[in-house]
Design a protein around this motif. Structure first.
Motif, PDB file in Angstrom:
ATOM      1  N   ASP A   1      -8.789   2.654   0.006  1.00  0.00           N
ATOM      2  CA  ASP A   1      -8.637   3.981  -0.341  1.00  0.00           C
ATOM      3  C   ASP A   1      -9.127   4.855   1.089  1.00  0.00           C
ATOM      4  OD1 ASP A   1      -8.323   6.517  -1.092  1.00  0.00           O
ATOM      5  OD2 ASP A   1      -9.449   6.558  -2.569  1.00  0.00           O
ATOM      6  N   VAL A   2      -8.079   4.834   2.050  1.00  0.00           N
ATOM      7  CA  VAL A   2      -8.477   5.557   3.084  1.00  0.00           C
ATOM      8  C   VAL A   2      -7.958   7.163   3.144  1.00  0.00           C
ATOM      9  CG1 VAL A   2      -8.228   5.697   5.858  1.00  0.00           C
ATOM     10  CG2 VAL A   2      -7.972   3.547   4.453  1.00  0.00           C
ATOM     11  N   TYR A   3      -8.739   8.008   3.018  1.00  0.00           N
ATOM     12  CA  TYR A   3      -8.517   9.392   2.762  1.00  0.00           C
ATOM     13  C   TYR A   3      -8.994  10.349   3.657  1.00  0.00           C
ATOM     14  CZ  TYR A   3     -13.514   9.685   1.595  1.00  0.00           C
ATOM     15  OH  TYR A   3     -14.891   9.905   1.808  1.00  0.00           O
ATOM     16  N   ALA A   4      -8.017  11.246   3.911  1.00  0.00           N
ATOM     17  CA  ALA A   4      -8.144  12.241   5.074  1.00  0.00           C
ATOM     18  C   ALA A   4      -8.717  13.333   4.650  1.00  0.00           C
ATOM     19  CB  ALA A   4      -6.681  12.597   5.507  1.00  0.00           C
ATOM     20  N   ARG A   5      -9.775  13.883   5.341  1.00  0.00           N
ATOM     21  CA  ARG A   5     -10.621  15.088   5.056  1.00  0.00           C
ATOM     22  C   ARG A   5     -10.026  16.189   6.135  1.00  0.00           C
ATOM     23  NH1 ARG A   5     -15.353  17.360   6.211  1.00  0.00           N
ATOM     24  NH2 ARG A   5     -15.888  15.520   7.362  1.00  0.00           N
ATOM     25  N   ARG A   6      -9.705  17.335   5.368  1.00  0.00           N
ATOM     26  CA  ARG A   6      -9.298  18.348   6.608  1.00  0.00           C
ATOM     27  C   ARG A   6     -10.516  18.767   7.234  1.00  0.00           C
ATOM     28  NH1 ARG A   6      -6.200  22.592   2.600  1.00  0.00           N
ATOM     29  NH2 ARG A   6      -6.477  23.730   4.474  1.00  0.00           N
TER      30      ARG A   6
ATOM     31  N   ARG B   1      -3.554  10.385   1.726  1.00  0.00           N
ATOM     32  CA  ARG B   1      -4.436   9.296   1.611  1.00  0.00           C
ATOM     33  C   ARG B   1      -3.650   8.074   1.530  1.00  0.00           C
ATOM     34  NH1 ARG B   1      -8.805   9.283  -2.159  1.00  0.00           N
ATOM     35  NH2 ARG B   1      -8.875  11.303  -2.296  1.00  0.00           N
ATOM     36  N   LEU B   2      -4.234   6.832   2.027  1.00  0.00           N
ATOM     37  CA  LEU B   2      -3.538   5.475   1.831  1.00  0.00           C
ATOM     38  C   LEU B   2      -4.170   4.564   0.826  1.00  0.00           C
ATOM     39  CD1 LEU B   2      -2.488   3.040   4.607  1.00  0.00           C
ATOM     40  CD2 LEU B   2      -4.111   2.289   2.654  1.00  0.00           C
ATOM     41  N   LEU B   3      -3.394   4.257  -0.350  1.00  0.00           N
ATOM     42  CA  LEU B   3      -3.957   3.680  -1.290  1.00  0.00           C
ATOM     43  C   LEU B   3      -3.556   2.061  -1.257  1.00  0.00           C
ATOM     44  CD1 LEU B   3      -3.162   6.093  -3.830  1.00  0.00           C
ATOM     45  CD2 LEU B   3      -5.547   5.609  -3.118  1.00  0.00           C
ATOM     46  N   ASP B   4      -4.436   1.262  -1.442  1.00  0.00           N
ATOM     47  CA  ASP B   4      -3.955  -0.177  -1.656  1.00  0.00           C
ATOM     48  C   ASP B   4      -3.464  -0.682  -2.901  1.00  0.00           C
ATOM     49  OD1 ASP B   4      -4.455  -3.034  -0.517  1.00  0.00           O
ATOM     50  OD2 ASP B   4      -5.196  -3.249  -2.623  1.00  0.00           O
ATOM     51  N   ARG B   5      -2.585  -1.299  -3.083  1.00  0.00           N
ATOM     52  CA  ARG B   5      -1.935  -1.811  -4.207  1.00  0.00           C
ATOM     53  C   ARG B   5      -2.731  -1.886  -5.503  1.00  0.00           C
ATOM     54  NH1 ARG B   5       2.077  -1.272  -7.592  1.00  0.00           N
ATOM     55  NH2 ARG B   5       3.330  -0.809  -5.638  1.00  0.00           N
ATOM     56  N   LYS B   6      -3.945  -2.345  -5.128  1.00  0.00           N
ATOM     57  CA  LYS B   6      -4.894  -2.042  -6.348  1.00  0.00           C
ATOM     58  C   LYS B   6      -5.305  -0.840  -7.035  1.00  0.00           C
ATOM     59  CE  LYS B   6      -7.878  -5.940  -4.451  1.00  0.00           C
ATOM     60  NZ  LYS B   6      -9.057  -5.987  -3.730  1.00  0.00           N
ATOM     61  N   CYS B   7      -5.561   0.118  -6.192  1.00  0.00           N
ATOM     62  CA  CYS B   7      -5.349   1.426  -6.224  1.00  0.00           C
ATOM     63  C   CYS B   7      -4.419   2.045  -7.177  1.00  0.00           C
ATOM     64  CB  CYS B   7      -5.861   2.411  -5.080  1.00  0.00           C
ATOM     65  SG  CYS B   7      -7.443   1.973  -4.142  1.00  0.00           S
TER      66      CYS B   7
ATOM     67  N   CYS C   1       0.815  -1.033  -0.008  1.00  0.00           N
ATOM     68  CA  CYS C   1       0.016  -0.082  -0.104  1.00  0.00           C
ATOM     69  C   CYS C   1       1.024   1.137  -0.007  1.00  0.00           C
ATOM     70  CB  CYS C   1      -0.815   0.109   1.285  1.00  0.00           C
ATOM     71  SG  CYS C   1      -0.256   0.444   2.696  1.00  0.00           S
ATOM     72  N   MET C   2       0.174   2.358  -0.235  1.00  0.00           N
ATOM     73  CA  MET C   2       1.160   3.756  -0.472  1.00  0.00           C
ATOM     74  C   MET C   2       0.278   4.759   0.354  1.00  0.00           C
ATOM     75  SD  MET C   2       2.093   5.356  -4.032  1.00  0.00           S
ATOM     76  CE  MET C   2       0.432   5.661  -4.631  1.00  0.00           C
ATOM     77  N   VAL C   3       0.983   5.535   1.157  1.00  0.00           N
ATOM     78  CA  VAL C   3       0.624   6.562   1.823  1.00  0.00           C
ATOM     79  C   VAL C   3       1.307   7.888   0.959  1.00  0.00           C
ATOM     80  CG1 VAL C   3       0.343   8.113   3.743  1.00  0.00           C
ATOM     81  CG2 VAL C   3       0.151   5.658   3.891  1.00  0.00           C
ATOM     82  N   ILE C   4       0.307   8.944   0.548  1.00  0.00           N
ATOM     83  CA  ILE C   4       0.771   9.951  -0.039  1.00  0.00           C
ATOM     84  C   ILE C   4       0.905  11.251   0.862  1.00  0.00           C
ATOM     85  CG2 ILE C   4       0.707  11.749  -2.059  1.00  0.00           C
ATOM     86  CD1 ILE C   4      -1.334   9.501  -3.482  1.00  0.00           C
ATOM     87  N   MET C   5       1.820  11.839   1.145  1.00  0.00           N
ATOM     88  CA  MET C   5       1.840  13.023   1.681  1.00  0.00           C
ATOM     89  C   MET C   5       2.637  14.015   1.451  1.00  0.00           C
ATOM     90  SD  MET C   5       3.937  11.527   5.296  1.00  0.00           S
ATOM     91  CE  MET C   5       3.853  13.038   6.050  1.00  0.00           C
ATOM     92  N   ASP C   6       2.516  15.268   1.876  1.00  0.00           N
ATOM     93  CA  ASP C   6       3.536  16.362   1.658  1.00  0.00           C
ATOM     94  C   ASP C   6       4.610  16.367   2.282  1.00  0.00           C
ATOM     95  OD1 ASP C   6       1.448  17.202  -0.126  1.00  0.00           O
ATOM     96  OD2 ASP C   6       0.889  18.979   0.718  1.00  0.00           O
ATOM     97  N   ALA C   7       5.517  17.276   1.680  1.00  0.00           N
ATOM     98  CA  ALA C   7       6.801  17.055   2.462  1.00  0.00           C
ATOM     99  C   ALA C   7       7.006  18.277   3.580  1.00  0.00           C
ATOM    100  CB  ALA C   7       7.996  17.563   1.382  1.00  0.00           C
ATOM    101  N   ASP C   8       5.979  18.984   3.466  1.00  0.00           N
ATOM    102  CA  ASP C   8       6.092  20.157   4.450  1.00  0.00           C
ATOM    103  C   ASP C   8       5.450  20.105   5.882  1.00  0.00           C
ATOM    104  OD1 ASP C   8       3.543  20.190   3.756  1.00  0.00           O
ATOM    105  OD2 ASP C   8       3.378  22.059   2.753  1.00  0.00           O
ATOM    106  N   LEU C   9       5.253  18.806   6.241  1.00  0.00           N
ATOM    107  CA  LEU C   9       4.403  18.322   7.362  1.00  0.00           C
ATOM    108  C   LEU C   9       3.017  18.927   7.605  1.00  0.00           C
ATOM    109  CD1 LEU C   9       7.433  17.934   9.938  1.00  0.00           C
ATOM    110  CD2 LEU C   9       5.918  16.218   8.876  1.00  0.00           C
TER     111      LEU C   9
END
Ligand code: UDP
Ligand code: MG
Length: 311
Positions: free
Chosen positions: A117-122, A159-165, A89-97
């Motif tokens: 697909d676990v997505y984060a809402r602000r 968000r976190l994406l599964d390999r399928k995504c 799986c993969m988590v995408i995040m910004d470098a600026d914390l």
């Protein structure tokens, strides 16, 4: 042991990277149940970002980097990451914390439960100004009306994406990218979590107002043909109105004769029609330009240097 990739696009992030590195090491130490891969994509930074990435990769084998040959933009940099990520799986995040790493264990928990697909809402947009908040709200309302996929407001790339995504996203190789829409388009089992957006730790945002407007337009043109339909309908309405006006004036002229008058009305109508025509041409042009760019079938990014051997 399952592998988690953390994908971080970096553009001029020399100041944030040491802080990010510390946070990530903390995260990895706290979750030894996974194999970790930190995948940093240098998007043509003009500062010492690449040097820092090289150094990180040299001292810690979990760090991988891809350095693009120039600045291709965050959307393209992310595709490079999708292509090279090796995790389950993969988590995408910004470098600026701005995306707090402490949300990642929660994402992983839902992933273990089977969400893909676990997505984060602000939670709030307090860090944005009043105008930006209002504009963003209206924009998403309009975008949702115009598209058939639900593009969620206040949800970004964190968000976190599964390999399928990941494999699904890799297939979407358009040059004009609106990744935020793609996450919705691919479907899969989604789960929402909430997070509080933090201030940028260092440096400054590279998304100016102009860049944001460009991305916003991209949302429409790559996920909806509604503006084209709008042009058609505008044309129909204006033609119908002018036809009626023509009839009225014809009848009036037959009954009362035709004294030369009405220059202001005439010029107004001419200018208005000219304006509408240009607007519609402009809308068509936006799509045409994008078709032009897609037909060239150029690669979405080029790699200058990397420490990953592609299988
Ligand atoms: N970024 C990138 N390429 C760009 C612009 C930004 O890879 O051309 C990265 C940047 O390093 C950061 C993320 O995208 O990790 C978000 O950018 P930024 O913080 O500038 O945007 P904001 O948080 O203000 O939307
Ligand atoms: Mg930011």
């Amino acid at each position: 042991m399952r592998k988690v990739t953390i994908l971080i696009p970096c553009f001029n992030e020399e100041q944030s990277l040491p802080l990010l590195d510390a946070k990530l090491k903390e995260l990895m130490a706290g979750n030894p149940g996974y194999a970790w891969e930190i995948l940093l994509v240098n998007d043509g930074s003009r500062d010492h970002t690449l040097d820092i990435l090289r150094e990180l990769a040299r001292t810690d084998s979990r760090y991988k980097y891809i350095s693009l040959s120039r600045n291709f933009g965050k959307e393209n940099a992310m595709l490079a990451g999708f292509d090279y990520a090796s995790g389950d799986c993969m988590v995408i995040m910004d470098a600026d914390l701005q995306h707090p790493p402490h949300c990642i264990p929660e994402m992983l928990k839902y992933w273990e439960e089977g969400y893909e697909d676990v997505y984060a809402r602000r939670k709030d947009r307090d860090t944005d100004g009043w105008l930006r908040r209002k504009l963003s709200y209206q924009y998403y309302k309009l975008l949702q009306k115009a598209t058939s996929v639900d593009i969620l407001p206040n949800v970004g790339d964190f968000r976190l994406l599964d390999r399928k995504c990941i494999d699904a996203l890799k297939q979407l190789r358009e040059t004009e990218r609106y990744t935020k829409g793609m996450y919705c388009w691919i479907g899969f089992r989604k789960k929402e979590i909430e997070f509080e957006v933090a201030e940028r730790v260092a440096g400054q945002s590279s998304f100016s107002f102009g860049k944001l407007v460009k991305l916003a337009l991209q949302g429409f043109t790559s996920f909806s043909t509604a503006p084209l339909k709008f042009a058609t309908w505008l044309g129909i309405v204006v033609s119908a109105v002018s036809f009626l006006l023509m009839l009225i004036h014809l009848v009036k002229a037959l009954i009362y004769g035709d004294p030369v008058a009405g220059f202001p009305t005439l010029i107004t109508v001419i200018l208005m029609l000219g304006g509408i025509q240009l607007l519609c041409l402009g809308i068509m042009g936006e799509y045409l330009g994008r078709i032009f760019n897609e037909t060239k079938r150029r690669p979405v990014y080029l790699i200058g240097e990397t420490n990953i051997e592609k299988a």
